[in-house]
Enzyme design. Structure first.
Site, short mmCIF file in Angstrom:
data_model
loop_
_atom_site.label_atom_id
_atom_site.label_comp_id
_atom_site.label_asym_id
_atom_site.label_seq_id
_atom_site.Cartn_x
_atom_site.Cartn_y
_atom_site.Cartn_z
N GLY A 14 0.67 -1.24 -0.02
CA GLY A 14 -0.02 0.10 0.08
C GLY A 14 0.96 1.24 0.04
N GLU A 50 -0.80 -10.51 3.49
CA GLU A 50 -0.42 -9.59 4.65
C GLU A 50 -0.76 -10.67 5.84
OE1 GLU A 50 -1.35 -5.51 2.88
OE2 GLU A 50 -2.92 -6.40 3.85
N LYS A 88 -7.10 7.08 10.11
CA LYS A 88 -7.13 5.56 9.98
C LYS A 88 -7.63 4.95 11.48
CE LYS A 88 -5.78 5.12 5.64
NZ LYS A 88 -5.26 6.52 5.41
#
Length: 236
Positions: free
Chosen positions: A40, A114, A132
């Site tokens: 990401g 992941e 977040k």
């Protein structure tokens, strides 16, 4: 949970916040060891910082083909996970994280790898900008990777959980997005996840599910959170 703060007086953009936590994550890199690296935009900033100290580490394990390519582009060795028995640390971003360390991940479609790489690591360090951090997971769509032939049956069962399952498609196309594992992604919108551990276990039991993007049963150990006041360190 405990927290500490590295202060900054300037107002920072989202990319600058990501760069700040990426730099802070270097402190968690263990010299001479293999480092697990996520996928990401925030993880990409970390890879760029890791390149500056690449001679201090033995190498890395990547959670996606995209991450492996970026690491190799910096001349950083990438090992197959089957060659590695353990890693000191796994460093990756999150789409959402709570103050207990539970996360939603998978916006970049690498949730399965992941989760696998994180499971082999002794410590999970989450790096994220302050947006977040949430009280309740679910505003960000919950990704679920599925075997393609099971897509419709899994979507029906996910709908019973109270959300609206949507097939992730390629940009500008109606074709299903295909992961590095050959799976498809169902994004479940409209959930309010008050018990992420229980929901993670429930979705994992649906036949045809490869992995769900809930990292709650084994969440982050540390979160480096980029804020306008500086990098905040949360430990769980």
């Amino acid at each position: 949970m405990s927290a500490s703060l590295i202060y900054s007086n300037s107002i920072m953009t989202q990319d600058e916040l990501k760069q700040a936590v990426a730099r802070a994550a270097i402190d968690y890199v263990v010299d001479g060891e293999i480092i697990g690296v996520g996928t990401g935009s925030t993880a990409n900033f970390f890879i760029d910082e890791l390149a500056k100290i690449k001679d201090r580490i033995k190498g890395t394990v990547a959670s996606s083909e995209a991450t492996a390519s970026r690491l190799r582009g910096h001349g950083i060795p990438v090992f197959d996970l089957n060659e590695v028995t353990s890693m000191a640390v796994y460093i990756d971003g999150a789409d959402e994280i709570t103050d207990s360390g539970a996360m939603i991940k998978g916006g970049g479609a690498a949730l399965t790898r992941e989760k696998i790489v994180a499971s082999v690591s002794k410590k999970f360090v989450c790096i994220a900008d302050g947006s977040k951090l949430v009280e309740t997971l679910g505003k960000f769509p919950l990704p679920v990777e599925v075997i393609p032939m099971a897509r419709a049956s899994v979507m029906r069962q996910l709908a019973l959980l109270g959300g609206q399952p949507r097939l992730r498609t390629k940009a500008g196309s109606d074709e299903a997005f295909i992961t590095d594992n050959g799976g498809e992604i169902i994004d479940v919108v409209g959930l309010s996840i008050t018990d992420p551990v229980a929901l993670e276990e429930q979705i994992n039991q649906i036949v045809g599910v490869i992995a769900v993007g809930l990292f709650a049963k084994a969440g982050a150990n540390v979160c480096l959170l980029g804020t306008s006041e500086g990098v905040k360190t949360l430990t769980f």
